[in-house]
Scaffold this active site. Structure first.
Site, PDB file in Angstrom:
ATOM      1  N   ARG A 147       0.852  -1.184   0.000  1.00  0.00           N
ATOM      2  CA  ARG A 147       0.000   0.000   0.000  1.00  0.00           C
ATOM      3  C   ARG A 147       0.888   1.235   0.000  1.00  0.00           C
ATOM      4  O   ARG A 147       1.818   1.323   0.809  1.00  0.00           O
ATOM      5  CB  ARG A 147      -0.901   0.015   1.234  1.00  0.00           C
ATOM      6  N   TYR A 159      -2.764  11.629   5.805  1.00  0.00           N
ATOM      7  CA  TYR A 159      -3.064  10.344   6.431  1.00  0.00           C
ATOM      8  C   TYR A 159      -2.048   9.288   5.994  1.00  0.00           C
ATOM      9  O   TYR A 159      -1.717   9.164   4.809  1.00  0.00           O
ATOM     10  CB  TYR A 159      -4.474   9.871   6.052  1.00  0.00           C
ATOM     11  N   ASP A 210      -5.126   3.814   0.088  1.00  0.00           N
ATOM     12  CA  ASP A 210      -6.226   4.093   1.016  1.00  0.00           C
ATOM     13  C   ASP A 210      -6.615   5.569   0.918  1.00  0.00           C
ATOM     14  O   ASP A 210      -5.809   6.454   1.213  1.00  0.00           O
ATOM     15  CB  ASP A 210      -5.778   3.767   2.437  1.00  0.00           C
ATOM     16  N   HIS A 212      -9.237   6.739   2.665  1.00  0.00           N
ATOM     17  CA  HIS A 212      -9.646   6.996   4.047  1.00  0.00           C
ATOM     18  C   HIS A 212     -10.915   7.849   4.137  1.00  0.00           C
ATOM     19  O   HIS A 212     -11.018   8.779   4.931  1.00  0.00           O
ATOM     20  CB  HIS A 212      -8.507   7.630   4.862  1.00  0.00           C
ATOM     21  N   GLU A 236      -9.090   1.868  -1.550  1.00  0.00           N
ATOM     22  CA  GLU A 236      -9.743   1.533  -0.288  1.00  0.00           C
ATOM     23  C   GLU A 236     -10.496   2.732   0.285  1.00  0.00           C
ATOM     24  O   GLU A 236     -10.009   3.866   0.225  1.00  0.00           O
ATOM     25  CB  GLU A 236      -8.667   1.068   0.702  1.00  0.00           C
ATOM     26  N   GLU A 262     -13.382  -1.505   6.936  1.00  0.00           N
ATOM     27  CA  GLU A 262     -12.659  -1.648   8.202  1.00  0.00           C
ATOM     28  C   GLU A 262     -13.419  -1.056   9.385  1.00  0.00           C
ATOM     29  O   GLU A 262     -13.183  -1.449  10.524  1.00  0.00           O
ATOM     30  CB  GLU A 262     -11.258  -1.044   8.114  1.00  0.00           C
ATOM     31  N   ARG A 283     -13.474  -5.446   3.845  1.00  0.00           N
ATOM     32  CA  ARG A 283     -12.318  -5.258   4.729  1.00  0.00           C
ATOM     33  C   ARG A 283     -12.649  -5.387   6.212  1.00  0.00           C
ATOM     34  O   ARG A 283     -11.885  -4.936   7.065  1.00  0.00           O
ATOM     35  CB  ARG A 283     -11.681  -3.889   4.460  1.00  0.00           C
ATOM     36  N   GLU A 339      -4.190  -7.308   5.260  1.00  0.00           N
ATOM     37  CA  GLU A 339      -3.339  -6.183   5.632  1.00  0.00           C
ATOM     38  C   GLU A 339      -2.391  -6.598   6.756  1.00  0.00           C
ATOM     39  O   GLU A 339      -2.761  -7.344   7.660  1.00  0.00           O
ATOM     40  CB  GLU A 339      -4.204  -5.006   6.100  1.00  0.00           C
ATOM     41  N   TRP A 402     -12.002  12.217   8.641  1.00  0.00           N
ATOM     42  CA  TRP A 402     -10.604  11.888   8.847  1.00  0.00           C
ATOM     43  C   TRP A 402     -10.305  10.499   8.248  1.00  0.00           C
ATOM     44  O   TRP A 402      -9.320  10.307   7.606  1.00  0.00           O
ATOM     45  CB  TRP A 402     -10.237  11.863  10.333  1.00  0.00           C
TER      46      TRP A 402
END
Length: 402
Positions: A147, A159, A210, A212, A236, A262, A283, A339, A402
């Site tokens: 990643r 991030y 990602d 995010h 992601e 996630e 995820r 991951e 975030w």
């Protein structure tokens, strides 16, 4: 056999972990991961005040019945605190059952479906050159998938990119720190990162990224189209997925694979995404989604709809959660990738593990149970330290994801 004692162990070997230990009258015990990053003590209270009293004298081999008791019996169903607490219990029960059987946990799930579990590492840098050097470091270690996250010109912090060369740990302050975000600067820059990765490492390396949860659906669609020449393994968390139908718009505009989940806690959080084939990888983690028992249901639904697993495995999953996840990964037929962020040295002194890494793949080990244990004496010397995740604002001060 019955449960006669239970304890919640809170430790901080550089970051906070919550570990549940269930003890039976036959001396067999199991441990589970109850870590919820930035909200750890909420899970501690849930376990100590509401869950543990209900477990004493129960038969630990009745895993399904206990799961239903804690889920249906609570009335207030779901949510990250409840489902993380249930996950801790579920992992510990599976650990006990496998130890009693004298088998590694994956054998109780149905045996392994593969010889190794492909994992991806995190390569980050303040700029493209530094990120490429980090990718090279992980490739040299044998990783087949990486990643990539990179500092964005004009944005003070990004991030996934650590400060001062330290390992990345987002929960970095007693109260939430604040970051500033610019979607346009990000969208204009990040495709150049992927082009640089392909120029240096060629087409065989699996490249992940990602977002995010920081884009709107049409912005994510734009990025997905821009990324198509670089054939990413996935993008992601493109958008917050409370509105699961948001992914329809992204799907209409790009063939870049999509991954999300996630922060999901229940099968209902991803039901539409999976059934309408709006994503390619789910995820969810065993730690935050009700444990192995519930993850099996999610994986089975995903298998019916050409969706593969790609479980969360950052350092907010303790080695206990990682060990359980690897047993799950070894078994699950529609596995995609796992991951992996390496825990620090002190964490690996606190937890003993049976899993191992070689040439880009993990194996969970063959000890009875999930193969992970905790040193309670050392844990007592590593007390909890309050740490919160950051918040994000746009350049005009508007609070953002975030």
């Amino acid at each position: 056999m019955k449960i006669v004692d239970a304890k919640v162990i809170v430790s901080c070997p550089g970051r906070n972990f919550v570990t549940l230990k269930l003890i039976t009258d036959e001396g067999v015990y199991g441990i589970g991961d109850g870590t919820l990053n930035g909200r750890e003590k909420s899970v501690v209270s849930y376990l100590e005040d509401y869950v543990i009293p209900c477990l004493i004298d129960k038969d630990p081999q009745r895993i399904e019945d206990i799961w239903q008791y804690l889920y249906r019996g609570a009335y207030w169903r779901g949510g990250p605190v409840t489902m993380t607490a249930i996950a801790a219990v579920d992992m510990a029960l599976w650990d006990i059952k496998a130890k009693v059987a004298g088998l590694p946990l994956y054998q109780l799930l149905g045996g392994r479906s593969r010889d190794g579990i492909m994992v991806y590492a995190h390569a980050t840098g303040e700029d493209i050159a530094a990120t490429l050097d980090e990718v090279a470091r992980y490739v040299a270690l044998g990783y087949k998938a990486v990643r990539v996250q990179c500092g964005i010109p004009g944005i003070a912090s990004t991030y996934g990119v650590p400060k001062d060369g330290k390992p990345y740990e987002p929960a970095d302050a007693a109260l939430p720190s604040e970051s500033v975000w610019s979607t346009e600067k990000y969208l204009n820059f990040v495709p150049r990162l992927f082009q640089a990765v392909r120029d240096r490492f060629g087409d065989e390396l699996h490249v992940l990224h990602d977002i995010h949860h920081r884009l709107t659906p049409i912005e994510a669609a734009r990025l997905g189209k821009d990324c198509e020449p670089y054939h990413l393994f996935w993008l992601e968390d493109a958008v917050p997925a409370e509105n699961q139908s948001s992914f329809r718009l992204i799907r209409q505009h790009t063939t870049t694979p999509l991954a999300v989940g996630e922060v999901f806690n229940r099968i209902y959080d991803c039901q539409q995404l999976i059934q309408e084939q709006l994503i390619d990888y789910i995820r969810c983690s065993v730690t935050h989604t009700g444990g192995i028992t519930h993850m099996r249901r999610i994986a089975d639904l995903a298998a019916l709809n050409h969706v593969r697993t790609g479980s969360h495995g950052a350092t907010d999953i303790s080695p206990v959660g990682m060990g359980a996840a690897l047993h799950f990964d070894y078994w699950v037929p529609n596995f995609g990738i796992q991951e992996h962020m390496a825990h620090n040295e002190q964490t690996m002194e606190l937890f003993s593990v049976d899993y191992s890494f070689k040439s880009g793949f993990f194996t969970p080990g063959d000890k009875p149970g999930h193969g992970v244990d905790i040193d309670e004496t050392l844990a007592a010397k590593l007390p909890y330290q309050r740490a919160c995740l950051p918040v994000n604002r746009l350049e005009d001060g508007t609070l953002w994801n975030w």
